[in-house]
Design a protein around this motif. Structure first.
Motif, short mmCIF file in Angstrom:
data_model
loop_
_atom_site.label_atom_id
_atom_site.label_comp_id
_atom_site.label_asym_id
_atom_site.label_seq_id
_atom_site.Cartn_x
_atom_site.Cartn_y
_atom_site.Cartn_z
N LEU A 96 52.15 -9.50 62.75
CA LEU A 96 53.52 -9.03 62.99
C LEU A 96 54.50 -8.71 62.10
O LEU A 96 55.47 -8.49 62.13
CB LEU A 96 54.08 -9.70 64.08
CG LEU A 96 53.11 -10.18 65.19
CD1 LEU A 96 53.68 -11.17 66.51
CD2 LEU A 96 53.09 -8.91 66.01
N THR A 97 53.97 -8.59 60.85
CA THR A 97 55.05 -8.37 59.54
C THR A 97 55.07 -6.77 59.59
O THR A 97 54.93 -5.95 60.46
CB THR A 97 54.55 -8.74 58.07
OG1 THR A 97 53.11 -8.08 58.04
CG2 THR A 97 54.07 -10.24 58.31
N LEU A 98 56.22 -6.37 58.60
CA LEU A 98 57.04 -5.19 58.64
C LEU A 98 55.77 -4.26 57.97
O LEU A 98 55.62 -4.39 56.67
CB LEU A 98 58.33 -5.07 57.92
CG LEU A 98 59.44 -6.16 58.68
CD1 LEU A 98 60.56 -6.19 57.90
CD2 LEU A 98 59.56 -5.11 60.09
N GLY A 99 55.14 -3.30 58.31
CA GLY A 99 54.44 -2.47 57.82
C GLY A 99 53.30 -3.07 56.77
O GLY A 99 52.78 -2.37 55.96
N GLY A 100 52.83 -3.98 57.49
CA GLY A 100 51.74 -4.73 56.68
C GLY A 100 51.95 -5.51 55.36
O GLY A 100 51.05 -6.11 54.81
N SER A 101 53.29 -5.62 55.25
CA SER A 101 53.76 -6.38 54.18
C SER A 101 53.87 -7.99 54.82
O SER A 101 53.19 -8.25 55.50
CB SER A 101 55.37 -6.20 53.65
OG SER A 101 56.17 -6.51 54.76
N ARG A 102 54.17 -8.81 53.77
CA ARG A 102 54.44 -10.33 53.84
C ARG A 102 55.69 -10.55 54.47
O ARG A 102 56.06 -11.73 54.80
CB ARG A 102 54.10 -11.12 52.85
CG ARG A 102 54.92 -10.97 51.58
CD ARG A 102 54.55 -11.69 50.11
NE ARG A 102 55.60 -11.63 49.31
CZ ARG A 102 56.79 -12.24 49.06
NH1 ARG A 102 57.03 -13.19 50.06
NH2 ARG A 102 57.58 -12.08 47.94
N SER A 103 56.49 -9.68 55.03
CA SER A 103 57.93 -9.87 55.35
C SER A 103 58.04 -9.67 56.93
O SER A 103 57.36 -8.76 57.32
CB SER A 103 58.82 -8.62 54.88
OG SER A 103 58.83 -8.88 53.52
N LEU A 104 58.49 -10.76 57.58
CA LEU A 104 58.81 -10.97 58.98
C LEU A 104 60.22 -10.95 59.32
O LEU A 104 60.81 -11.52 58.57
CB LEU A 104 58.20 -12.38 59.53
CG LEU A 104 58.06 -12.43 60.70
CD1 LEU A 104 56.82 -11.90 61.20
CD2 LEU A 104 57.90 -14.30 61.07
N ARG A 130 57.90 -13.60 53.49
CA ARG A 130 59.34 -13.04 53.07
C ARG A 130 60.04 -13.17 54.48
O ARG A 130 59.53 -12.22 55.61
CB ARG A 130 59.45 -11.86 52.18
CG ARG A 130 60.82 -11.66 51.97
CD ARG A 130 60.80 -10.25 51.31
NE ARG A 130 60.70 -10.32 49.98
CZ ARG A 130 60.43 -9.27 48.91
NH1 ARG A 130 60.01 -8.20 49.39
NH2 ARG A 130 60.27 -9.63 47.84
N ILE A 131 61.12 -13.72 54.73
CA ILE A 131 61.72 -13.76 55.83
C ILE A 131 63.06 -12.77 55.88
O ILE A 131 63.95 -12.76 55.15
CB ILE A 131 62.22 -15.11 56.41
CG1 ILE A 131 60.93 -16.13 56.68
CG2 ILE A 131 63.08 -15.19 57.59
CD1 ILE A 131 60.03 -15.59 57.54
N VAL A 153 69.65 -17.77 52.32
CA VAL A 153 69.56 -16.77 51.30
C VAL A 153 69.09 -17.47 50.07
O VAL A 153 68.12 -16.91 49.25
CB VAL A 153 71.01 -16.04 51.13
CG1 VAL A 153 70.80 -15.15 50.08
CG2 VAL A 153 70.99 -15.00 52.61
N ASP A 154 69.72 -18.68 49.84
CA ASP A 154 69.18 -19.28 48.54
C ASP A 154 67.85 -19.74 48.46
O ASP A 154 67.21 -19.82 47.59
CB ASP A 154 70.22 -20.61 48.52
CG ASP A 154 71.82 -20.34 47.92
OD1 ASP A 154 71.98 -18.99 47.73
OD2 ASP A 154 72.57 -21.30 48.12
N ALA A 155 67.17 -20.09 49.80
CA ALA A 155 65.96 -20.35 49.75
C ALA A 155 64.96 -19.20 49.69
O ALA A 155 63.88 -19.30 49.89
CB ALA A 155 65.89 -21.12 51.29
N GLY A 156 65.39 -17.96 49.90
CA GLY A 156 64.78 -16.75 49.80
C GLY A 156 64.70 -15.89 51.04
O GLY A 156 64.11 -14.69 50.89
N ALA A 157 65.49 -16.09 51.94
CA ALA A 157 65.56 -15.14 53.06
C ALA A 157 66.38 -14.06 52.61
O ALA A 157 67.27 -14.09 51.93
CB ALA A 157 66.06 -16.16 54.09
N LEU A 158 66.15 -12.86 53.53
CA LEU A 158 66.91 -11.59 53.17
C LEU A 158 67.72 -11.52 54.94
O LEU A 158 66.99 -12.24 55.82
CB LEU A 158 66.18 -10.57 52.97
CG LEU A 158 65.26 -10.76 51.69
CD1 LEU A 158 64.43 -9.37 51.73
CD2 LEU A 158 66.17 -10.91 50.51
#
Length: 257
Positions: A96-104, A130-131, A153-158
């Motif tokens: 269910l990621t965005l455009g087949g990326s690793r971002s959810l 990637r969140i 955000v410090d942990a890597g979330a956007l």
């Protein structure tokens, strides 16, 4: 522009009811300078959508857009409710990621307390996803505790803000927090979160311009960061431009792209 959060698919959630409504939304997006839409229907206990349905409807919508020469490309994605994601299998989330990326695109609950959300996001990040946190400025818990968002955000979330929040479309508190997140560098994207072409239309550039976001930052928020997300690339450095400074060319430049 790339609209990273848009309810563009018909008959699948609280977005457009019919294919004709989805085409009207896409046409409005094209007129607003958007070239790529991430179709992000809700995936939750209320809207039990799955990868196969999302991909099928995305393909059907792209076919109709081509038939009508509407210059917008739609990619599959999802807005995944954290309450649902907590019980989902890793394979379900990866589909269910965005455009087949690793971002959810992860939606926090609309409540003043979101117990377990930080732990869930950090677990998913540790798994290699990637969140992208959807509309944090509209989450009461982040109004109460912005420090939690800083930690994520410090942990890597956007984070992905809703454009209408910048113009009080979701109320004064959401606008204040949205502008604060931009000012403090805690915002990485601005998307439309559109649901139709009239009440919640796919507009981004005008809202950024109204909020006084300067050109370099506007392009970073609407093109450079979304492109990096879809390509699984590192997020490019944030430009030095001020989030609110009132440059006159922002809207015109974004509409040309």
């Amino acid at each position: 522009m790339i609209d990273l959060h848009c309810h563009a698919l018909p008959g699948i959630d609280d977005g457009p009811a019919r294919i004709e409504d989805a085409l009207s939304l896409a046409e409005a997006a094209a007129a607003a300078g958007i070239e790529t839409i991430l179709a992000t229907p809700h995936v939750s206990f209320e809207f039990r959508n799955d990868q196969e349905t999302i991909r099928r409807l995305t393909a059907e919508l792209n076919d109709r857009l081509a038939e009508q020469s509407i210059p917008v490309r739609v990619l599959p994605g999802a807005e995944v409710a954290a309450t649902w994601a907590a019980d989902a299998d890793p394979d379900q989330l990866e589909a269910l990621t965005l455009g087949g990326s690793r971002s959810l695109l992860l939606e926090p609950p609309f409540s003043p307390v979101i117990t377990g959300f930080q732990q869930l996001a950090e677990l998913l990040i540790a798994r290699g996803q990637r969140i992208v946190i959807a509309h944090p400025e509209r989450c009461p818990a982040f109004h109460r505790d912005i420090g939690m968002l800083r930690q994520l955000v410090d942990a890597g979330a956007l984070t992905s803000l809703t454009a209408r929040s910048l113009t009080s479309g979701f109320g004064a508190p959401a606008r204040r927090l949205a502008l604060r997140l931009l000012e403090e560098g805690l915002a990485h994207n601005v998307a439309s979160d559109a649901h139709d072409d009239l009440a919640r239309p796919p507009r981004i550039a005008g809202e950024l311009s109204s909020a006084g976001v300067d050109e370099s930052l506007a392009l970073w928020l609407t093109e450079l960061v979304p492109a990096a997300i879809l390509a699984d690339d590192p997020i490019p450095p944030r430009p030095a431009g001020r989030p609110a400074g009132g440059t006159k060319g922002v809207l015109a430049r974004l509409l040309r792209r």
